[in-house]
Design an enzyme around this catalytic site. Structure first.
Site, PDB file in Angstrom:
ATOM      1  N   LYS A  47      52.191  25.408  23.377  1.00 20.14           N
ATOM      2  CA  LYS A  47      51.526  26.093  24.497  1.00 20.14           C
ATOM      3  C   LYS A  47      52.331  27.322  24.915  1.00 20.14           C
ATOM      4  CE  LYS A  47      48.115  23.453  26.816  1.00 20.14           C
ATOM      5  NZ  LYS A  47      48.026  22.095  26.340  1.00 20.14           N
ATOM      6  N   LYS A  70      39.592  18.626  22.637  1.00 23.92           N
ATOM      7  CA  LYS A  70      38.722  18.860  23.792  1.00 23.92           C
ATOM      8  C   LYS A  70      38.760  20.322  24.205  1.00 23.92           C
ATOM      9  CE  LYS A  70      39.977  14.340  25.511  1.00 23.92           C
ATOM     10  NZ  LYS A  70      41.163  13.717  26.110  1.00 23.92           N
ATOM     11  N   LYS A  90      43.343  20.998  14.774  1.00 28.19           N
ATOM     12  CA  LYS A  90      42.992  19.647  15.221  1.00 28.19           C
ATOM     13  C   LYS A  90      41.674  19.666  15.998  1.00 28.19           C
ATOM     14  CE  LYS A  90      45.076  17.976  18.799  1.00 28.19           C
ATOM     15  NZ  LYS A  90      45.873  17.378  19.862  1.00 28.19           N
TER      16      LYS A  90
HETATM   17  P1  AMP Z   1      44.202  13.037  24.417  1.00 23.49           P
HETATM   18  O1  AMP Z   1      42.777  13.425  24.305  1.00 23.49           O
HETATM   19  O2  AMP Z   1      45.119  14.176  24.132  1.00 23.49           O
HETATM   20  O3  AMP Z   1      44.526  12.271  25.651  1.00 23.49           O
HETATM   21  O4  AMP Z   1      44.453  12.027  23.225  1.00 23.49           O
HETATM   22  C1  AMP Z   1      44.140  10.657  23.315  1.00 23.49           C
HETATM   23  C2  AMP Z   1      44.460   9.967  22.013  1.00 23.49           C
HETATM   24  O5  AMP Z   1      43.626  10.484  20.969  1.00 23.49           O
HETATM   25  C3  AMP Z   1      45.898  10.172  21.542  1.00 23.49           C
HETATM   26  O6  AMP Z   1      46.380   8.973  20.945  1.00 23.49           O
HETATM   27  C4  AMP Z   1      45.777  11.263  20.516  1.00 23.49           C
HETATM   28  O7  AMP Z   1      46.802  11.209  19.565  1.00 23.49           O
HETATM   29  C5  AMP Z   1      44.427  10.942  19.893  1.00 23.49           C
HETATM   30  N1  AMP Z   1      43.798  12.168  19.342  1.00 23.49           N
HETATM   31  C6  AMP Z   1      43.491  13.304  20.025  1.00 23.49           C
HETATM   32  N2  AMP Z   1      42.930  14.222  19.203  1.00 23.49           N
HETATM   33  C7  AMP Z   1      42.880  13.636  17.975  1.00 23.49           C
HETATM   34  C8  AMP Z   1      42.415  14.075  16.685  1.00 23.49           C
HETATM   35  N3  AMP Z   1      41.883  15.283  16.507  1.00 23.49           N
HETATM   36  N4  AMP Z   1      42.531  13.212  15.645  1.00 23.49           N
HETATM   37  C9  AMP Z   1      43.076  11.979  15.808  1.00 23.49           C
HETATM   38  N5  AMP Z   1      43.542  11.517  16.982  1.00 23.49           N
HETATM   39  C10 AMP Z   1      43.452  12.323  18.053  1.00 23.49           C
END
Ligand code: AMP
Ligand code: TRP
Length: 330
Positions: free
Chosen positions: A111, A196, A193
């Protein structure tokens, strides 16, 4: 029974990457482990949020936990802010984390490198709070996607540091990163990746996407000119990403199997098979989601979850404060 804990930030809508990399595993592990799954609503305000949108996302996030199969009878599902000990142990962990460690965290570094302005102090110290989330419950395992592994490794270091300094306080947790699907990539740019905060809506399939829209996103996913369905994330990142999605949604079907099925067939056929699988799973989740938001299940699950989680977390916080010498003994 070993304990497993994980959380997801309710920033924006949950997507297929969250499901494949994390949420689907919380659900699978319910048979084997004592599962604690929470909504990280302290972590999500480390970047600015619109209050109304955040509220909607929070509710949807819990509803999707339940819709994806987390069972409040077997697992403890709670909101991070309902258990006050998270913020308090988070502060104590922060005081035991070195600046050098925080500076090394790639999520923050990325970031900074992007030149984003006005990054908050909360974002910087986020890994210390995440360590508190895990250590409060003496979790043995933490299922996460690839991007969170570094944070769990820091948690291990902090646990060991405090155990050495104050006597055994914490279980040292292990990250559980799935072999397939730990990093689902954007459909419109398979070098990034799925996220969101994806700028283009085309690259990210949300769990609540209209099925037609989801199908269209798969069918227009960026691929290559190799004209063969072959697993090679370096040379064929787009196709390999779709293969990971298909494999994960078909009980980890081996890549060789998928290659054999689509040998000599066009990408159109292959994409249709991926789209079918994605839509079938989304349809199941969305049907359940609609029942859940109409009923009283969210409130009930969170009330009992908060009660159960607080008992464990409050006792651990007390133990830590005593060990550090922060409480008066009468
Ligand atoms: P977050 O949305 O950042 O809170 O992520 C929640 C969970 O989803 C965490 O365990 C992340 O590692 C997993 N995660 C988020 N984006 C991805 C992605 N593109 N592929 C696989 N796992 C993901
Ligand atoms: N940092 C995680 C993410 O961005 C969310 C999270 C917060 C978490 N606390 C946690 C995950 C504890 C696992 C364990 O995805």
């Amino acid at each position: 029974m070993k304990r497993m804990l994980s959380g997801i930030k309710p920033t924006g809508q949950l997507h297929l990457g969250n499901y494949i990399g994390a949420l689907s595993h919380f659900v699978e592990y319910q048979d084997e482990y004592d599962v604690y799954a929470f909504i990280a609503n302290l972590h999500c305000i480390t970047v600015p949020q619109d209050p109304e949108e955040l509220q909607r996302n929070l509710r949807d996030c819990v509803a999707l936990y339940l819709a994806c199969g987390l069972d409040p009878e077997r697992s403890t599902i709670f909101l991070q802010t309902d258990v006050r000990a998270h913020a308090q142990l988070g502060y104590i962990m922060c005081c035991h984390t070195y600046l050098g460690e925080l500076n090394r965290m790639t999520q923050f570094k990325d970031k900074m490198a992007k030149g984003e302005k006005n990054l908050s102090g909360g974002l910087y110290t986020y890994p210390s709070l995440m360590a508190a989330d895990i250590l409060l419950y003496d979790a043995d395992y933490v299922p996460v996607g690839e991007d969170q592994k570094q944070h769990v490794e820091l948690t291990r270091d902090l646990a060991e540091r405090m155990n050495n300094r104050y006597g055994k306080l914490f279980t040292v947790p292990e990250p559980l990163v799935p072999k397939v699907g730990a990093r689902i990539m954007s459909l419109s740019d398979p070098t990034k990746k799925m996220s969101k905060s994806d700028n283009s809506d085309k690259g990210c399939i949300y769990l609540l996407d209209d099925l037609k829209k989801a199908r269209k996103k798969v069918m227009s996913a960026v691929t290559d000119n190799e004209a063969r369905v072959h697993f090679d994330p370096e040379l064929q990142p787009g196709i390999s990403n779709l293969m990971q999605i298909l494999s994960s949604l078909s009980s980890n079907r081996p890549m060789g199997d998928i290659e054999a099925e689509f040998e000599g067939r066009g990408y159109g056929d292959f994409k249709r098979a991926v789209a079918d699988k994605v839509c079938e799973r989304l349809d199941m989740i969305q049907t359940r989601y609609r029942e859940i938001v109409e009923g009283d299940m969210i409130r009930k699950a969170l009330t009992s979850g908060a009660e159960k989680a607080s008992k464990i977390a409050d006792a651990k916080l007390d133990e830590v404060q005593k060990a550090v010498g922060m409480e008066i003994k009468y």
